[in-house]
Every structure is written in structure tokens, then in C-alpha cells.
Write a protein that holds these residues in place. Structure first.
Motif, PDB file in Angstrom:
ATOM      1  N   ASP A 388       0.886  -1.173   0.155  1.00  0.00           N
ATOM      2  CA  ASP A 388      -0.046  -0.093   0.080  1.00  0.00           C
ATOM      3  C   ASP A 388       0.952   1.242   0.094  1.00  0.00           C
ATOM      4  OD1 ASP A 388       0.591   0.162   2.737  1.00  0.00           O
ATOM      5  OD2 ASP A 388      -1.180  -0.006   3.358  1.00  0.00           O
ATOM      6  N   ARG A 389       0.404   2.406   0.390  1.00  0.00           N
ATOM      7  CA  ARG A 389       0.854   3.682   0.212  1.00  0.00           C
ATOM      8  C   ARG A 389       1.748   3.849  -1.239  1.00  0.00           C
ATOM      9  NH1 ARG A 389       3.354   4.297   6.243  1.00  0.00           N
ATOM     10  NH2 ARG A 389       1.512   4.361   7.280  1.00  0.00           N
ATOM     11  N   VAL A 390       1.044   3.175  -2.379  1.00  0.00           N
ATOM     12  CA  VAL A 390       1.470   3.270  -3.540  1.00  0.00           C
ATOM     13  C   VAL A 390       1.062   4.704  -4.481  1.00  0.00           C
ATOM     14  CG1 VAL A 390       1.588   2.144  -5.908  1.00  0.00           C
ATOM     15  CG2 VAL A 390       1.679   0.727  -3.888  1.00  0.00           C
ATOM     16  N   ASN A 391       1.872   5.220  -4.941  1.00  0.00           N
ATOM     17  CA  ASN A 391       1.337   6.538  -5.768  1.00  0.00           C
ATOM     18  C   ASN A 391       1.688   6.160  -7.292  1.00  0.00           C
ATOM     19  OD1 ASN A 391       3.933   7.722  -6.861  1.00  0.00           O
ATOM     20  ND2 ASN A 391       4.759   8.123  -4.739  1.00  0.00           N
ATOM     21  N   PRO A 392       0.765   6.944  -8.033  1.00  0.00           N
ATOM     22  CA  PRO A 392       0.652   6.746  -9.626  1.00  0.00           C
ATOM     23  C   PRO A 392       2.123   6.569 -10.184  1.00  0.00           C
ATOM     24  CG  PRO A 392      -1.027   8.083  -8.914  1.00  0.00           C
ATOM     25  CD  PRO A 392      -0.089   8.000  -7.758  1.00  0.00           C
ATOM     26  N   GLY A 393       3.093   7.392  -9.736  1.00  0.00           N
ATOM     27  CA  GLY A 393       4.475   7.386 -10.490  1.00  0.00           C
ATOM     28  C   GLY A 393       5.308   6.228 -10.216  1.00  0.00           C
ATOM     29  N   MET A 394       4.760   5.358  -9.251  1.00  0.00           N
ATOM     30  CA  MET A 394       5.844   4.352  -9.005  1.00  0.00           C
ATOM     31  C   MET A 394       5.742   3.336 -10.020  1.00  0.00           C
ATOM     32  SD  MET A 394       5.372   3.677  -4.897  1.00  0.00           S
ATOM     33  CE  MET A 394       5.765   4.998  -3.632  1.00  0.00           C
ATOM     34  N   ARG A 395       6.769   2.427 -10.009  1.00  0.00           N
ATOM     35  CA  ARG A 395       7.012   1.314 -11.072  1.00  0.00           C
ATOM     36  C   ARG A 395       5.937   0.286 -10.829  1.00  0.00           C
ATOM     37  NH1 ARG A 395      11.850  -2.814 -11.570  1.00  0.00           N
ATOM     38  NH2 ARG A 395      11.169  -4.140 -13.707  1.00  0.00           N
ATOM     39  N   LEU A 396       5.324   0.041  -9.697  1.00  0.00           N
ATOM     40  CA  LEU A 396       4.380  -1.059  -9.019  1.00  0.00           C
ATOM     41  C   LEU A 396       3.022  -0.572  -9.751  1.00  0.00           C
ATOM     42  CD1 LEU A 396       5.141  -1.286  -5.383  1.00  0.00           C
ATOM     43  CD2 LEU A 396       5.369  -3.081  -7.230  1.00  0.00           C
ATOM     44  N   ALA A 397       2.853   0.722  -9.966  1.00  0.00           N
ATOM     45  CA  ALA A 397       1.571   1.421 -10.563  1.00  0.00           C
ATOM     46  C   ALA A 397       1.513   1.453 -11.996  1.00  0.00           C
ATOM     47  CB  ALA A 397       1.216   2.550  -9.890  1.00  0.00           C
ATOM     48  N   ARG A 398       2.589   1.193 -12.671  1.00  0.00           N
ATOM     49  CA  ARG A 398       2.731   1.479 -14.063  1.00  0.00           C
ATOM     50  C   ARG A 398       3.150   0.331 -14.802  1.00  0.00           C
ATOM     51  NH1 ARG A 398       7.132   3.866 -15.356  1.00  0.00           N
ATOM     52  NH2 ARG A 398       8.033   3.881 -13.270  1.00  0.00           N
ATOM     53  N   GLU A 399       3.702  -0.679 -14.515  1.00  0.00           N
ATOM     54  CA  GLU A 399       4.125  -1.617 -15.259  1.00  0.00           C
ATOM     55  C   GLU A 399       3.365  -3.055 -14.920  1.00  0.00           C
ATOM     56  OE1 GLU A 399       8.275  -2.373 -15.334  1.00  0.00           O
ATOM     57  OE2 GLU A 399       8.898   0.065 -15.557  1.00  0.00           O
ATOM     58  N   GLU A 400       3.214  -3.709 -15.678  1.00  0.00           N
ATOM     59  CA  GLU A 400       2.633  -5.211 -15.566  1.00  0.00           C
ATOM     60  C   GLU A 400       3.424  -6.055 -15.113  1.00  0.00           C
ATOM     61  OE1 GLU A 400      -0.232  -8.085 -18.071  1.00  0.00           O
ATOM     62  OE2 GLU A 400       1.515  -7.490 -19.142  1.00  0.00           O
ATOM     63  N   ILE A 401       3.427  -6.623 -13.902  1.00  0.00           N
ATOM     64  CA  ILE A 401       4.077  -7.625 -13.271  1.00  0.00           C
ATOM     65  C   ILE A 401       4.123  -8.984 -13.589  1.00  0.00           C
ATOM     66  CG2 ILE A 401       4.968  -8.203 -10.754  1.00  0.00           C
ATOM     67  CD1 ILE A 401       4.317  -5.361  -9.980  1.00  0.00           C
ATOM     68  N   PHE A 402       2.772  -9.137 -13.608  1.00  0.00           N
ATOM     69  CA  PHE A 402       2.442 -10.744 -13.935  1.00  0.00           C
ATOM     70  C   PHE A 402       2.993 -11.606 -13.273  1.00  0.00           C
ATOM     71  CE2 PHE A 402       1.514 -13.817 -17.584  1.00  0.00           C
ATOM     72  CZ  PHE A 402       0.379 -13.018 -17.967  1.00  0.00           C
ATOM     73  N   GLY A 403       2.520 -11.011 -11.743  1.00  0.00           N
ATOM     74  CA  GLY A 403       2.840 -12.168 -10.526  1.00  0.00           C
ATOM     75  C   GLY A 403       1.812 -11.599  -9.467  1.00  0.00           C
ATOM     76  N   PRO A 404       1.785 -12.346  -8.370  1.00  0.00           N
ATOM     77  CA  PRO A 404       0.712 -12.189  -7.245  1.00  0.00           C
ATOM     78  C   PRO A 404       1.155 -11.035  -6.417  1.00  0.00           C
ATOM     79  CG  PRO A 404       2.481 -14.062  -6.504  1.00  0.00           C
ATOM     80  CD  PRO A 404       2.737 -13.523  -8.108  1.00  0.00           C
ATOM     81  N   VAL A 405       1.164  -9.774  -6.968  1.00  0.00           N
ATOM     82  CA  VAL A 405       1.603  -8.377  -6.222  1.00  0.00           C
ATOM     83  C   VAL A 405       0.473  -7.607  -6.581  1.00  0.00           C
ATOM     84  CG1 VAL A 405       3.480  -6.749  -6.098  1.00  0.00           C
ATOM     85  CG2 VAL A 405       4.035  -9.117  -6.751  1.00  0.00           C
ATOM     86  N   LEU A 406      -0.005  -7.019  -5.485  1.00  0.00           N
ATOM     87  CA  LEU A 406      -1.221  -6.034  -5.491  1.00  0.00           C
ATOM     88  C   LEU A 406      -0.771  -4.716  -5.025  1.00  0.00           C
ATOM     89  CD1 LEU A 406      -4.271  -5.516  -5.745  1.00  0.00           C
ATOM     90  CD2 LEU A 406      -4.278  -5.767  -3.340  1.00  0.00           C
ATOM     91  N   SER A 407      -0.897  -3.761  -5.876  1.00  0.00           N
ATOM     92  CA  SER A 407      -0.551  -2.496  -5.395  1.00  0.00           C
ATOM     93  C   SER A 407      -1.812  -1.566  -4.808  1.00  0.00           C
ATOM     94  CB  SER A 407      -0.077  -1.642  -6.569  1.00  0.00           C
ATOM     95  OG  SER A 407       1.221  -2.246  -6.955  1.00  0.00           O
ATOM     96  N   VAL A 408      -1.904  -0.924  -3.761  1.00  0.00           N
ATOM     97  CA  VAL A 408      -3.014  -0.296  -3.344  1.00  0.00           C
ATOM     98  C   VAL A 408      -3.086   1.192  -3.314  1.00  0.00           C
ATOM     99  CG1 VAL A 408      -4.556  -0.035  -1.364  1.00  0.00           C
ATOM    100  CG2 VAL A 408      -3.790  -2.462  -1.544  1.00  0.00           C
ATOM    101  N   LEU A 409      -3.595   1.874  -4.189  1.00  0.00           N
ATOM    102  CA  LEU A 409      -3.796   3.365  -4.265  1.00  0.00           C
ATOM    103  C   LEU A 409      -4.886   3.661  -3.643  1.00  0.00           C
ATOM    104  CD1 LEU A 409      -2.350   2.122  -6.817  1.00  0.00           C
ATOM    105  CD2 LEU A 409      -1.890   4.397  -7.557  1.00  0.00           C
ATOM    106  N   THR A 410      -5.134   5.040  -3.099  1.00  0.00           N
ATOM    107  CA  THR A 410      -6.410   5.366  -2.363  1.00  0.00           C
ATOM    108  C   THR A 410      -6.770   6.960  -3.310  1.00  0.00           C
ATOM    109  OG1 THR A 410      -4.906   6.980  -0.774  1.00  0.00           O
ATOM    110  CG2 THR A 410      -5.755   4.675  -0.159  1.00  0.00           C
TER     111      THR A 410
END
Length: 496
Positions: A388-410
Motif C-alpha cells: 500500500d502507500r503506492v502512488n501513480p508514478g511508482m513502477r508498481l503502479a505503471r508496469e505489468e508485473i504478471f505475478g501475485p503482487v497487489l498495489s493499493v492506491l487511494t
């Protein structure tokens, strides 16, 4: 699901005879002799030696498909007869459902329960759907001048090259192959190098079902050799691809550099899943969000990897997902109790771990998971992971990971949620949870995605089309619309 124990599946796996040679013109062909090892991600053991095809094998397969299309009976059969052949193939797939499920589970790490209940069900249903649809299509005769007759007919497009990934090796192959065959085309299928064995068995069953030689061919090998050769081949009329956006660009270039073949692309996704405070059931929304990102080890183009949740309920929803991640049973894909199996291989596991490391470095908060597990098995296992505490500019929020990784944005208001949802180069799918009918309609229209699920996720059947917008691709799989990719419209004007 067959009532088999973990030990029973292990016993069957030991007795499974897996052949890794090409299937060309109705027979198995070893090709030029080069091979590579198919390694199971469940334990790192070699399953079989796979024929490593290149330009020569692709040439042979395309030549067989061209003969079958130009001079063979398949395109000239009555559509009902083609349909009956596809229905026979569906029956054979159903009869060998346990064998094929076991093969899928071994080659790409999918839990055996999911392979049997979901993957094989989808493949069987797809061939049945298009088998039944084959003779239901109609041509047109537009009203025109009284001294003329206009006919608009659909004709099979020709030789189809289909390149499919490893995450749903039979489902995605069937989504390409079944409508192409129903339309009267012939096919050369190139499965992922990570999951060739189930596709090869599909081709052998197609021959057993009575499809003429050359109608369905399978060439195994790497994308940079066999895939490239298929994309560049001047005798391939249509290319259908599911995979990454980067590779999709290559196929467009191959078409430009060869015969301008039509290229249909189903590419990546970074799908948003929006949970509003008035969701009809927040616990169900959270449970579905967890299922969506952890199902199939997160290897879904449509995976809801960006959870957009209203600030007022964000912690409640995130905690519920973290609890579910702790409960999730990660283990041997051959254990029917396993809920999350192995990632497809070590290189893919390393790639996902790299994304996780970057997420931590960029300041996202790791709530759970983030490390490999069960290393002693020799397999490629990862803990379900939530940031969590992911912001839109982070790689977590931009790139397809194709794995069991969730990014929470508010977000704080609906307009912000829609802006965040659309702030991606992808446009494959999206989810929305709300009790307000007007909100459901307005937001669904505003989301730039090929599929929008409201108060659910990953639901649907073969009657509805599937595909993406923006850099998630073009064209549609499933439904009658899929036939549009594999047919040409011809106008005949007869002066009376």
C-alpha cells in the motif's frame, strides 16, 4: 473435479508420457534435431526434451497449412461438418481432461484443481461453442437497385498463425484456434516455450477427431526464432497473438516487413479495480480483489493489480486482503488443496522479485509477502504480496508485473478514481464496486477498458467478446465477434 488425492496425482505424473516433437501435416515430426529441456516450475525437474523449431519447421508447417487451405477439404466442407469435427475434438478434450490438466499443471505451475476445473473447462467449452456456431452464420443480400443483386459473403481468411503464452496455454490456444477453424481457416500454432506439451497433445487430438492433415499444426520453439519466422512468413494471412505489448510491437513490424498480414493482438494489462464506500459488500469486494490478484499466481493479463480504494475504507479493505494472503495455501500444484502454485520458472520469479525490490526502494509499504518460499522443493514459489502507500508514478503502479503482487492506491472522490484508473498505457479490463446504478453506468462508460466488471471480477462466458483498448491490443476473442478476425468480406454485384 476428479476425486484424486495428492499421492494419486503424483503417481500419474510419474507415468505420464510426454512427447515434445512438432505436429505437422497430421503427424509428429522431430524437426531438425535441436531440442531444449522443458523444466517443471513445481520442482525444477526436466519433463521432456522439446523440439526447438526455427524457420525450416515453420516453413514446413505453413506449407502444410497452405496445401490444406488451397486444395484440401476443410475450407470447402459444409459449415455443419466443420462444426461436427470441432465437437468431436471437444469430446476428446473432455475425455482426456485429467491428462491435459496434469500436463498444464506440470509445465506451468497451475494448481491441479484450477487446471482441471477452469483451464480444461474453458478449452472444452470453447471448441463446443464454435462447433455449434459454425453453421449459424449468415451472409447478406442488401436491398439495392431493382436491376441488380448484391451479395456480401464471409470467406475464410486463409492460413492463420497463432502465438499464445504460458499462463493459460489451452484456454488461450482454444480462443484462437477454435474460431479460426470454424471459419474454415487452417492454423499453425506456436505455443510458449514454457508450455508446449499441452498444445502438442491438443493437435494430436485434433487429428484423432478427424481434422484433415495440415489443418492444425503445432511448431514448438522460442519466440525469437519460431515466433519470428511465423510472423515474417509471407504465406501466413493472419497472425493472432496473446502476450506482452513489447512482443506485440515485433509482430506488427514483422507484418510490415513481409506481406502486411493482419495482426490481432491481445496484450498486457494493468487493470484498475475501484472500490467505492457504497460497495454492496465490502468483505466480498476485498475477497474478490484478493482472489483476482493471487489466482493463477497473478499471471493474468486482466489481473486487478491496481486496487483503487476510497480513503474512508482503504485500511479495512487492505487488512482483509492481507488476512486472505496469510491464509492462502501456497504449495505443490499437484496437491488438490493448493490455492497458489509455482510461478512459471526461475527467470520469471527473478523478474517479479525485481519489481518487489523496486517497490520497496521507491517508498511503497510492503504489507505482506515479498519473498520466495518453498525454496527447498526446487520450484519457483513466491509469497502472495501486498503493497500500500503506492502512488501513480511508482513502477508498481505503471508496469505489468504478471505475478501475485497487489498495489493499493487511494482516492478521495469519484473523478480522482476515474483519472487514476485511466492513467495507464493499458486498457484491457477494470472493476467497479458500487451500489449506485447511475454511478455504475457513468463510470463504466468513462473507463478506457475492453471489459468492465461491476460488483464482480473476471466473470462472463463465451457469448461476450474479450479484448483491449490502447496498448492492450485490438480485435476480440470469444463470442461470434472473434470470427471477424478470421474471415474476409467479399462483395459480389450481379447486374440483372
Amino acid at each position: 473435479m476428479l476425486d484424486l488425492t495428492h499421492d494419486a496425482w503424483l503417481s500419474r505424473a510419474k507415468d505420464l508420457d510426454l512427447s515434445g516433437v512438432h505436429h505437422i501435416d497430421g503427424v509428429d515430426e522431430p524437426g531438425g534435431g535441436a531440442t531444449y529441456a522443458a523444466v517443471s516450475p513445481r520442482d525444477g525437474q526436466v519433463l521432456a526434451q522439446i523440439a526447438d523449431g526455427g524457420a525450416a519447421e515453420v516453413d514446413a508447417a505453413v506449407a502444410a497449412a497452405r496445401r490444406a487451405f488451397d486444395t484440401g477439404p476443410w475450407p470447402r466442407l459444409a459449415p455443419a461438418d466443420r462444426g461436427r469435427a470441432l465437437l468431436r475434438l471437444a469430446d476428446l478434450l473432455d475425455e482426456q481432461r485429467d491428462r491435459l490438466a496434469l500436463t498444464v499443471s506440470l509445465e506451468m505451475g497451475k494448481p491441479i484443481t484450477d487446471a482441471y476445473d477452469i483451464e480444461l473447462r474453458a478449452a472444452v467449452n470453447t471448441f463446443r461453442f464454435y462447433g455449434q456456431l459454425a453453421d449459424k452464420l449468415t451472409d447478406e443480400s442488401p436491398h439495392t437497385a431493382p436491376d441488380a443483386l448484391a451479395l456480401v459473403t464471409r470467406e475464410p481468411a486463409g492460413v492463420v498463425g497463432a502465438v499464445v503464452p504460458w499462463n493459460f496455454p489451452l484456454t488461450l490456444a482454444s480462443w484462437k484456434v477454435a474460431p479460426a477453424l470454424a471459419a474454415g481457416c487452417t492454423v499453425v500454432l506456436k505455443p510458449s516455450e514454457n508450455s508446449p506439451l499441452s498444445a502438442l497433445h491438443l493437435a494430436r487430438l485434433a487429428t484423432e477427431a478427424g481434422l484433415p492433415p495440415g489443418v492444425l499444426n503445432v511448431v514448438t520453439g522460442n519466440g525469437a526464432t519460431a515466433g519470428r519466422a511465423l510472423g515474417l512468413h509471407p504465406d501466413v494471412d493472419v497472425l493472432a497473438f496473446t502476450g506482452s505489448t513489447a512482443v506485440g510491437r515485433h509482430f506488427l513490424r514483422y507484418a510490415a516487413d513481409s506481406n502486411l498480414k493482419r495482426v490481432w493482438l491481445e496484450l498486457g494489462g494493468k487493470s484498475p479495480n475501484i472500490i467505492l464506500p457504497d460497495a454492496p459488500d465490502l468483505e466480498k469486494a476485498a475477497a474478490t480483489a484478493a482472489w483476482g490478484i493471487f489466482f493463477n499466481q497473478g499471471a493474468m493479463c486482466t489481473a486487478p493489480s491496481r486496487l483503487l480504494v476510497h480513503t474512508s475504507v482503504a485500511e479495512r479493505v487492505t487488512e482483509a486482503i492481507v488476512r486472505r494472503a496469510h491464509e492462502l495455501r501456497v504449495g505443490d500444484p499437484l496437491d488438490p488443496a493448493t490455492e497458489m502454485g509455482a510461478l512459471v520458472g526461475e527467470s520469471h520469479l527473478d523478474r517479479v522479485l525485481d519489481h518487489i525490490g523496486t517497490g520497496t526502494a521507491e517508498g511503497a509499504r510492503l504489507r505482506t509477502g515479498g519473498t520466495r518460499t518453498l525454496a527447498g522443493t526446487g520450484g519457483s514459489y513466491l509469497q502472495p504480496t501486498v503493497f500500500d502507500r503506492v502512488n501513480p508514478g511508482m513502477r508498481l503502479a505503471r508496469e505489468e508485473i504478471f505475478g501475485p503482487v497487489l498495489s493499493v492506491l487511494t482516492f478521495d472522490d469519484l473523478d480522482e478514481a476515474v483519472t487514476l484508473a485511466n492513467a495507464t498505457e493499458y486498457g484491457l479490463a477494470a472493476g467497479l464496486w458500487t451500489s449506485d446504478l447511475s454511478t455504475a453506468h457513468r463510470v463504466s462508460r468513462a473507463l478506457k477498458a475492453g471489459t468492465v466488471w461491476v460488483n464482480c471480477y473476471e466473470e462472463g462466458d463465451l457469448t461476450v467478446p474479450f479484448g483491449g483498448m490502447k496498448q492492450s491490443g485490438n480485435g476480440r476473442d470469444k463470442s461470434a465477434h472473434a470470427l471477424e478476425k478470421y474471415t474476409e468480406l467479399k462483395t459480389t454485384w450481379i447486374q440483372l
